[in-house]
Design an enzyme around this catalytic site. Structure first.
Site, mmCIF file in Angstrom:
data_model
loop_
_atom_site.group_PDB
_atom_site.id
_atom_site.type_symbol
_atom_site.label_atom_id
_atom_site.label_comp_id
_atom_site.label_asym_id
_atom_site.label_seq_id
_atom_site.Cartn_x
_atom_site.Cartn_y
_atom_site.Cartn_z
ATOM 1 C CG ASP A 65 -2.147 -10.232 54.380
ATOM 2 O OD1 ASP A 65 -1.277 -9.919 54.495
ATOM 3 O OD2 ASP A 65 -2.914 -9.169 55.047
ATOM 4 C CG ASN A 73 -2.208 -11.193 67.620
ATOM 5 O OD1 ASN A 73 -1.474 -11.802 67.777
ATOM 6 N ND2 ASN A 73 -1.794 -10.727 66.523
ATOM 7 C CG HIS A 78 0.454 -10.337 71.348
ATOM 8 N ND1 HIS A 78 0.422 -10.200 69.826
ATOM 9 C CD2 HIS A 78 0.828 -9.860 72.406
ATOM 10 C CE1 HIS A 78 1.051 -8.865 69.675
ATOM 11 N NE2 HIS A 78 0.850 -8.976 70.752
ATOM 12 C CG ASP A 82 2.819 -16.374 68.613
ATOM 13 O OD1 ASP A 82 2.492 -15.414 67.854
ATOM 14 O OD2 ASP A 82 3.227 -16.354 69.708
ATOM 15 C CG ASP A 108 -1.557 -10.977 58.588
ATOM 16 O OD1 ASP A 108 -0.048 -10.609 58.197
ATOM 17 O OD2 ASP A 108 -2.151 -10.616 58.505
#
Length: 212
Positions: A65, A73, A78, A82, A108
């Site tokens: 994680d 973000n 974003h 990405d 994630d």
């Protein structure tokens, strides 16, 4: 024989057409099973391949994680998030090499199953993966980075994937509680209470569902 030969020759284009169509269908199916952003297997495809791998031999089962992903973000947009996902996927593929299986379970969160003869080197595997996941990366002239909580457990051949992922999730959670890093589960016995097949407190425990 002379009557059958022209018929066989005439059938060749049809056979060739079906071969091309079958190859096209296989590519479409493979694409559908892969996450378009990371290129890793989606949950269903990962679970199928990982279960087959575990049935044939012992392996390390790993759950990851990312830490600080939301901050990337929120701070840089974003598109930067990405890129963080793509870099994490590259790290998973770099450390968890073939014939290992890697997947993006959602958001994630990532998972891997890597053949491993004994548990002695598991800690080294998780440490190397953590180092790759947290390495700085470049985005639009900026140097960014995310943290990672990496949990893993060694599973002998025939261990159900759900059981191993459940315990790897606990190890990942312990790592996250102490600021991230690699964490090895001491055994396949869960230490936390289970709610709807998941670790108590995990996202989704308030919903009906299967194993983590």
């Amino acid at each position: 024989m002379s009557t059958l030969l022209p018929a066989a020759v005439a059938a060749l284009p049809l056979v060739g057409g079906w071969s091309v169509h079958a190859a096209w269908l296989r590519r479409r199916l493979d694409t559908a099973r892969r996450d378009p952003l990371s290129g890793l297997a989606r949950r269903e495809g990962f679970e199928q391949a990982a279960s087959r791998l575990l049935s044939g031999g012992s392996a390390a089962v790993v759950l990851v994680d990312l830490d600080g992903f939301k901050a990337v973000n929120d701070s840089w947009g974003h598109a930067a998030g990405d890129e963080a996902i793509r870099m994490a996927a590259a790290a998973m593929n770099t450390v968890c090499t073939d014939p290992g299986v890697t997947g993006r379970l959602g958001g994630d969160e990532f998972a891997a199953v890597v053949p491993l003869a004994d548990p002695v080197t598991l800690r080294w595997l998780l440490g190397g993966l953590h180092g790759c996941l947290t390495a700085p990366f470049s985005y639009e002239g900026r140097t960014l980075a995310v943290g990672a909580s990496v949990g893993g457990v060694w599973a002998p051949a025939g261990t159900p994937l759900g059981v191993a992922l459940r315990v790897a999730d606990e190890a990942m959670f312990r790592a996250k509680q102490t600021g991230g890093g690699p964490s090895v589960a001491p055994s396949l016995t869960p230490a936390y209470r289970t709610v709807n097949g998941r670790r108590d407190g995990r996202r989704g425990t308030d919903l009906e569902g299967g194993a983590a």
